[in-house]
Design an enzyme around this catalytic site. Structure first.
Site, PDB file in Angstrom:
ATOM      1  N   HIS A 155      -5.465  -2.291  -6.662  1.00 36.08           N
ATOM      2  CA  HIS A 155      -4.743  -1.281  -7.394  1.00 36.08           C
ATOM      3  C   HIS A 155      -5.750  -0.407  -8.137  1.00 36.08           C
ATOM      4  CE1 HIS A 155      -0.987  -0.534 -10.026  1.00 36.08           C
ATOM      5  NE2 HIS A 155      -1.749   0.522  -9.892  1.00 36.08           N
ATOM      6  N   ASP A 165       0.812  -1.222   0.000  1.00 38.60           N
ATOM      7  CA  ASP A 165       0.000   0.000   0.000  1.00 38.60           C
ATOM      8  C   ASP A 165       0.844   1.271   0.000  1.00 38.60           C
ATOM      9  OD1 ASP A 165      -2.224  -1.725   0.288  1.00 38.60           O
ATOM     10  OD2 ASP A 165      -1.907  -1.753   2.452  1.00 38.60           O
TER      11      ASP A 165
HETATM   12  P1  IMP Z   1      -2.876 -12.864   2.457  1.00 39.22           P
HETATM   13  O1  IMP Z   1      -1.980 -12.295   1.405  1.00 39.22           O
HETATM   14  O2  IMP Z   1      -4.336 -12.687   2.140  1.00 39.22           O
HETATM   15  O3  IMP Z   1      -2.538 -14.281   2.816  1.00 39.22           O
HETATM   16  O4  IMP Z   1      -2.639 -12.028   3.804  1.00 39.22           O
HETATM   17  C1  IMP Z   1      -1.432 -12.091   4.546  1.00 39.22           C
HETATM   18  C2  IMP Z   1      -1.068 -10.750   5.127  1.00 39.22           C
HETATM   19  O5  IMP Z   1      -0.662  -9.866   4.077  1.00 39.22           O
HETATM   20  C3  IMP Z   1      -2.219 -10.034   5.840  1.00 39.22           C
HETATM   21  O6  IMP Z   1      -1.700  -9.332   6.940  1.00 39.22           O
HETATM   22  C4  IMP Z   1      -2.742  -9.060   4.802  1.00 39.22           C
HETATM   23  O7  IMP Z   1      -3.369  -7.932   5.373  1.00 39.22           O
HETATM   24  C5  IMP Z   1      -1.438  -8.680   4.110  1.00 39.22           C
HETATM   25  N1  IMP Z   1      -1.638  -8.252   2.720  1.00 39.22           N
HETATM   26  C6  IMP Z   1      -1.901  -9.041   1.680  1.00 39.22           C
HETATM   27  N2  IMP Z   1      -1.999  -8.311   0.553  1.00 39.22           N
HETATM   28  C7  IMP Z   1      -1.771  -7.049   0.898  1.00 39.22           C
HETATM   29  C8  IMP Z   1      -1.699  -5.819   0.136  1.00 39.22           C
HETATM   30  O8  IMP Z   1      -1.866  -5.763  -1.082  1.00 39.22           O
HETATM   31  N3  IMP Z   1      -1.429  -4.698   0.862  1.00 39.22           N
HETATM   32  C9  IMP Z   1      -1.201  -4.726   2.207  1.00 39.22           C
HETATM   33  N4  IMP Z   1      -1.260  -5.836   2.925  1.00 39.22           N
HETATM   34  C10 IMP Z   1      -1.530  -6.994   2.284  1.00 39.22           C
END
Ligand code: IMP
Length: 477
Positions: free
Chosen positions: A51, A22
């Site tokens: 995005h 982000d």
């Molecule tokens: P997952 O990718 O859904 O398995 O989530 C794992 C961790 O990564 C969590 O803490 C999510 O909030 C974080 N996360 C996953 N994708 C993003 C993103 O695009 N931006 C910020 N945090 C992310």
């Protein structure tokens, strides 16, 4: 955008994040994909990313397809790489959106080797979830982790398997053993996948061979990173990480290239405030543990916070509008109470997740973590969102951690360590509105001093500072 100076004489660029995602990679990816690249490719993650792009004057959030797709009619290629995990329903609905907006996708390529997210992955993710409140990592609940788990266990379903019934049956039957708590009906899943598979079939390719050919032909290639280094399975704050290696290395290998093949890796750093979504250690978080658990609870989304702090706002075409310089917000941003200050900064900077809408946790930029990221992703840094602190009287950067009588200037992935340390801050005077500044020398002295200190500490080199969401609002050094 005078970013053009940077783009001369290079063939490959990667835009990657040096924090917890982000950081505003999109602004740079959009510009470079449009102005410069022949090919835009993504190598990691899936629809956990979010995005925002402007299509026909309307804001659209893409989660899966690289934003470079909006340049398809210019003959540019867009690739979903081998390192990705793809939810076919989401992909199909993004294609529907493109159809609706009359954006072509004739040059889209989907890697035959990418892995597929099947509904049982989403169910497992949600069930485990990992509710952050109950000690889970607070994943996005999109099935990312379980799909990568299957991949590592060598049981994942790849895009090419969608076209081979025997393999598909074998792998789905295997999933029944892997996920005994899930009701998995092999035939039903095959039926579910069939229309999606048919739809994407014309775009499925050996994208690795394709990208090697593009390299040989001298085509300009942009890698659009996803998530951020501190969320990488390989380098991030494990276990509070995503399933992919979102470093430069992972992003490159996720499209079939070596990191060495990337001429210009640009690591994005939000400055002087950084954010995190989901659970996990965050040494500089304003409000510490309290903020972490507050952000994990339901009922603290953007409208809730606006209501709670009595900030005037209205709904315009589904979008919440409010004055980010509202006196109440400014008062909160300058509060002596860090938790309140964090909420003020969140409201002022609009720091709410593009994918989940969750409030992003707020903290001062951590130069210790940035030094670690520079070591892995390379020295070139793009600073973003510096304009969002216009109303702050003071800002801080973290140049070390203290635990008891010990001082540390190196990052560690260890949760216990990161949760036990206190940040060592250096304070700087606030710098007011910088959104009209267009050359580096014109930036306020305290901000330039902070950048200088930051570069010295991290061994990084800041090549551009973004002072607003528009392309023009960028200062290249
Ligand atoms: P997952 O990718 O859904 O398995 O989530 C794992 C961790 O990564 C969590 O803490 C999510 O909030 C974080 N996360 C996953 N994708 C993003 C993103 O695009 N931006 C910020 N945090 C992310």
């Amino acid at each position: 955008m005078s970013l053009d100076k940077l783009l001369k004489n290079v063939q490959t660029i990667a835009i990657i994040c040096n924090q917890w995602g982000d950081t505003g990679k999109g602004k740079f990816s959009d510009y470079i994909a449009h102005q410069w690249a022949d090919v835009a490719a993504r190598g990691t993650g899936g629809n956990n990313a979010g995005h925002t792009v402007v299509v026909n004057g309307k804001e659209k959030i893409f989660h899966l397809i690289p934003t470079g797709i909006i340049n398809d009619s210019l003959g540019k290629t867009t690739i979903l790489g081998n390192g990705m995990v793809i939810d076919l329903a989401v992909l199909s609905s993004e294609l529907d959106d493109l159809d609706k907006e009359k954006v072509s996708y004739n040059n889209l390529m989907i890697s035959k080797d990418a892995n597929v997210i099947i509904p049982y992955h989403v169910n497992v993710d949600k069930a485990k979830n990992q509710s952050q409140k109950h000690g889970g990592i607070g994943s996005t609940g999109r099935g990312i982790g379980p799909s990568y788990t299957d991949k590592i266990a060598r049981k994942g379903i790849m895009i090419s398997d969608l076209f081979d019934r025997d393999i598909l049956v074998k792998k789905i039957n295997k999933a029944r053993e892997l996920y005994p708590e899930q009701e998995i009906d092999t035939e039903k899943i095959i039926e579910y996948l069939r229309p999606y598979a048919e739809r994407i079939k014309p775009f499925v390719r050996d994208t690795v061979t394709a990208i090697h050919k593009f390299m040989r032909e001298g085509k300009k290639i942009l890698l659009e990173g996803a998530q951020g280094l501190l969320l990488s399975i390989e380098h991030g704050t494990y276990p509070y990480v995503t399933g992919s290696d979102c470093s430069l290395n992972g992003t490159a290998s996720g499209v079939g290239l070596s990191a060495k093949a990337i001429d210009l890796p640009l690591g994005v750093v939000k400055f002087p405030v950084m954010t995190r979504v989901g659970a996990g250690p965050f040494p500089t978080e304003l409000g510490g543990w309290f903020s972490e658990s507050y952000c994990a609870e339901e009922g603290h989304m953007k409208p809730d916070e606006l209501r709670e702090y009595k900030i005037p706002h209205e709904l315009d075409n589904g979008e919440i509008k409010y004055n980010w310089r509202d006196p109440k917000i400014v008062e909160m941003m300058n509060s002596k109470d860090p938790f309140t200050q964090g909420i003020g900064i969140r409201l002022s900077a609009g720091e709410y997740g593009a994918t989940t809408g969750r409030p992003r946790r707020i903290g001062w930029t951590d130069a210790v973590a940035a030094k670690y990221a520079v070591g892995i992703n390379g020295p070139l840094i793009l600073l973003t969102k510096a304009d969002c602190l216009a109303e702050s009287e003071e800002f801080k950067l973290c140049y070390g951690y203290t635990a008891g009588s010990e001082s540390f200037t190196n990052f560690s992935r260890n949760e216990k360590f990161l949760r036990s340390v206190s940040p060592e801050y250096k304070s700087y005077q606030g710098y007011g509105n910088i959104s009209d500044v267009r050359n580096y020398e014109g930036l306020p002295r305290s901000l330039k001093k902070a950048v200088q200190d930051f570069e010295k500490f991290t061994f990084g080199s800041v090549v551009a500072v973004s002072v607003g969401p528009d392309r023009e609002e960028t200062i290249v050094r």
